[in-house]
Design a protein around this motif. Structure first.
Motif, PDB file in Angstrom:
ATOM      1  N   VAL A 127      -5.802   4.388   8.146  1.00 53.72           N
ATOM      2  CA  VAL A 127      -4.698   3.826   8.912  1.00 53.72           C
ATOM      3  C   VAL A 127      -3.564   4.840   9.041  1.00 53.72           C
ATOM      4  CG1 VAL A 127      -3.052   1.929   9.094  1.00 53.72           C
ATOM      5  CG2 VAL A 127      -5.297   1.525   8.086  1.00 53.72           C
ATOM      6  N   LEU A 176       4.643  -2.198   3.491  1.00 55.95           N
ATOM      7  CA  LEU A 176       4.499  -2.621   4.877  1.00 55.95           C
ATOM      8  C   LEU A 176       5.731  -3.433   5.269  1.00 55.95           C
ATOM      9  CD1 LEU A 176       2.632  -2.893   7.397  1.00 55.95           C
ATOM     10  CD2 LEU A 176       1.754  -4.994   6.351  1.00 55.95           C
ATOM     11  N   PRO A 230      -2.585  -5.959  10.436  1.00 55.01           N
ATOM     12  CA  PRO A 230      -2.813  -5.224   9.189  1.00 55.01           C
ATOM     13  C   PRO A 230      -3.632  -6.044   8.192  1.00 55.01           C
ATOM     14  CG  PRO A 230      -0.470  -5.296   9.748  1.00 55.01           C
ATOM     15  CD  PRO A 230      -1.170  -6.244  10.654  1.00 55.01           C
ATOM     16  N   LEU A 286      -1.085  -2.167   1.962  1.00 53.77           N
ATOM     17  CA  LEU A 286      -1.848  -1.975   3.188  1.00 53.77           C
ATOM     18  C   LEU A 286      -3.158  -1.276   2.844  1.00 53.77           C
ATOM     19  CD1 LEU A 286      -1.851  -2.107   6.350  1.00 53.77           C
ATOM     20  CD2 LEU A 286      -0.919   0.213   6.283  1.00 53.77           C
ATOM     21  N   THR A 292       0.264   5.362   9.925  1.00 51.66           N
ATOM     22  CA  THR A 292       1.464   4.524   9.915  1.00 51.66           C
ATOM     23  C   THR A 292       2.648   5.300  10.476  1.00 51.66           C
ATOM     24  OG1 THR A 292       2.121   5.193   7.681  1.00 51.66           O
ATOM     25  CG2 THR A 292       0.631   3.288   7.866  1.00 51.66           C
ATOM     26  N   GLN A 306       5.183  -3.866  12.172  1.00 49.95           N
ATOM     27  CA  GLN A 306       4.137  -3.288  13.014  1.00 49.95           C
ATOM     28  C   GLN A 306       4.732  -3.076  14.399  1.00 49.95           C
ATOM     29  OE1 GLN A 306      -0.198  -4.497  13.097  1.00 49.95           O
ATOM     30  NE2 GLN A 306       0.529  -5.605  14.875  1.00 49.95           N
ATOM     31  N   PHE A 328       0.559   0.410  15.333  1.00 55.04           N
ATOM     32  CA  PHE A 328       0.767   1.163  14.094  1.00 55.04           C
ATOM     33  C   PHE A 328       1.483   0.270  13.096  1.00 55.04           C
ATOM     34  CE2 PHE A 328       0.753   4.745  17.117  1.00 55.04           C
ATOM     35  CZ  PHE A 328      -0.104   5.636  16.479  1.00 55.04           C
ATOM     36  N   PRO A 329       0.990   0.179  11.860  1.00 53.03           N
ATOM     37  CA  PRO A 329       1.778  -0.463  10.817  1.00 53.03           C
ATOM     38  C   PRO A 329       3.003   0.413  10.539  1.00 53.03           C
ATOM     39  CG  PRO A 329      -0.530  -0.293  10.175  1.00 53.03           C
ATOM     40  CD  PRO A 329      -0.349   0.551  11.402  1.00 53.03           C
ATOM     41  N   VAL A 330       4.101  -0.218  10.181  1.00 57.57           N
ATOM     42  CA  VAL A 330       5.335   0.512   9.874  1.00 57.57           C
ATOM     43  C   VAL A 330       5.575   0.383   8.377  1.00 57.57           C
ATOM     44  CG1 VAL A 330       7.797   0.712  10.359  1.00 57.57           C
ATOM     45  CG2 VAL A 330       6.230   0.025  12.192  1.00 57.57           C
ATOM     46  N   MET A 331       5.682   1.551   7.726  1.00 57.19           N
ATOM     47  CA  MET A 331       5.814   1.591   6.268  1.00 57.19           C
ATOM     48  C   MET A 331       7.144   2.218   5.871  1.00 57.19           C
ATOM     49  SD  MET A 331       2.802   0.494   5.124  1.00 57.19           S
ATOM     50  CE  MET A 331       2.537   1.156   3.490  1.00 57.19           C
TER      51      MET A 331
END
Length: 152
Positions: free
Chosen positions: A99, A131, A55, A63, A101, A134, A123-126
């Motif tokens: 992006v 953030l 990221p 992010l 997420t 990931q 995938f970034p995890v939000m």
């Protein structure tokens, strides 16, 4: 009339099911990049840490994108044509800004479907706009052999 007494029966303890949420299988100790970092810096970290992308966050930790090996190839090709051994291009020039997420509370099965549908490797995890981790395709693949049939 025959009566039978079997005595007190103890209830069997419930088996703990293996969690199948993104939060339990994502990486939280993340390598991140800043938009002003150079592609040289990115390539150095990707190869040292044996990862294929990360990221991109701004000064506030928001992010703003994601950078991958494929994105870095653009700068490498540009360097080849200009005959330069360094890659001074910035992350902001080459990162993906759109992006997608995932939520940490998402089922790993739903995440697997997202990997198939979007054809993305990470995938970034939000959570609540921040953030928190990931998850990569490799994380998902590694998780499924550990799951017992009772969790399906």
């Amino acid at each position: 009339m025959v009566k039978s007494f079997q005595g007190v029966r103890l209830a069997e303890p419930k088996k703990q099911s293996t969690s199948i949420l993104v939060s339990d299988h994502m990486s939280t100790n993340l390598v991140t990049f800043h938009p002003d970092d150079t592609i040289d810096q990115v390539l150095d970290q990707l190869t040292k840490r044996k990862i294929s992308g990360a990221p991109v966050v701004n000064e506030k930790g928001d992010l703003v994108g994601i950078i991958s090996e494929v994105d870095c190839l653009k700068e490498i090709i540009k360097g080849k044509y200009s005959n330069t051994p360094s890659f001074p291009g910035t992350v902001s020039e080459h990162m993906s800004k759109e992006v997608i997420t995932l939520s940490p509370d998402m089922s790993l099965f739903d995440a697997a479907k997202e990997f198939l549908d979007k054809r993305i490797r990470r995938f970034p995890v939000m959570k609540e706009g921040r953030l928190v981790g990931q998850i990569s395709l490799s994380d998902v693949i590694r998780a499924f052999p550990k799951l017992k049939s009772t969790t399906w």
